[in-house]
Design an enzyme around this catalytic site. Sequence first.
Site: not given
Length: 516
Positions: A188, A102
């Site tokens: 991520s 995120g």
Amino acid sequence: MVETPAGRLAGRRHDGVDHFLGVPYAAAPIGAFRLRSPRPTPNWTGILQADRIGPAAPQHLAGSQTWLNDPIINMDEDCLTLNVWAPVDARNAPVLVWFHGGATRNGHGGAAACDGFGLACEHGIVVVTVNYRLGPLGGLAHPDLVDPDTGFCANWGLQDKIAGLRWVQETIAAFGGDPHKVTIAGQSSGAANVVLIAQNPCNRGLFRTVIAQSPPLFQPPMFVGLHDAGEYTEAVATSLGTTVAGLRDLAGTDLVRREAALLRDADFARRFPRPRTAPTLDGALVHAWPHEGVLADVPLLIGFTRDEAKFWYDLALPDGVKLSALSPPGPGEPFEAALVRLIALHYPFDPAPSPAAILAGYRAAMPEAGSDAIWLAIYSDLVFRAPVWRYAARHARRGSPVFFYDFAWPLAVTGGTPHAACVPFVFGTHRHPHFAAKVGADDATDALSQAMMAAWAAFVRDGAPATHDWPDFNPELPAGSSQAMALGRDGMLFGPLHGAARLAWWPAIGIIDGVD
């Protein structure tokens, strides 16, 4: 019921798995502890109920970030909790510790995508997901914020993750987990943080294996040094009418809201086109950028999605609602100018390749593709695929086992395989209402998810994805001949990496020199 060093916890049992949710692993980072290193959890008396997900860190969830993250019901600055899913009969079971992605500004460990029940129930491992500070609360950095107890002045969110891992070492045995068999994993920005943790020798005793799913291995200005991070922190403080030290006196939710508003202000955005709240090269916790650091000598499972860039440029819901904030540049001069900027931003070596040569190569390799498709391929290769390949090759060349994958499951309606699409398959949460219409809910979807869960669990258990014939990554093969485990409609198939020849067009990314 379990006994922890801080006190007794009561969880809930369901279908052979014990759920301990919202477990505090550090003191609330509020008041005097705001923008400081995490402190140990205060002991409690009696029994603490751990039967519901704890609040997420304050954040503004919108756009592409809503594709993976279901709506957040509860946010609070007091967010340093984690969740444990443990098989009822667990005894010295291997442990997976998951750090969500995120951009270090969104997400939480209680999201539907990373529910650990399936892995614990079907594969006998203990799963831990961790909340940590985000945005300015997790990333503002400046010498005036130095913590007198630890000497750190940056990377509060990264420190939270390390504190979570120390909690696992001290406590997970009470849940049936083995503290000597810990895998740290993330996707991520969570994967980038995992890489940074695994590159710091001070953390070597906290894990045994590493999983990095689509890690962004950025260079400045995407990641910044302490000076540049301090410049941003000073600008935020001045704009909010306080000093750097005075930022600690602002309520956390207010600081997050007001910093986000600054980034929408035209004058502020011209000076700072992106927030400088990602991990900071502070020389203490972070000694080297991810793309050039040295990972601990442990097995590594690493890979990417087939169409990473779709997340930022072409992500939509099945009903056609567009989520991506960006659009590919138009053909001709706008495209060429954007490519020059992209290479300058993401290519970390000298000399940089010629933009004209790169564009000509992609046009030749994709003769039927339009300008948008070529841009997405270039972005995916430069920002994710080539750096991740190079990282895997560097690690393997040092003699450590590497298992490389290419996740290629096409979205059900909109097509392509964007960044983050792999997560619900790893956790077996693909049939959750937030994902089913996006990824599909048929037998093939179930089969791939079950195969990936088994492979990931085997890696956590044994340091190798023993299911299927998944050979170690071969660093002697050049980028254009690289091979990987393709995860897609046909299941799990090992063979030539899709688009591998394109990776060789980013020259230095394919070079493994003596320094490495």
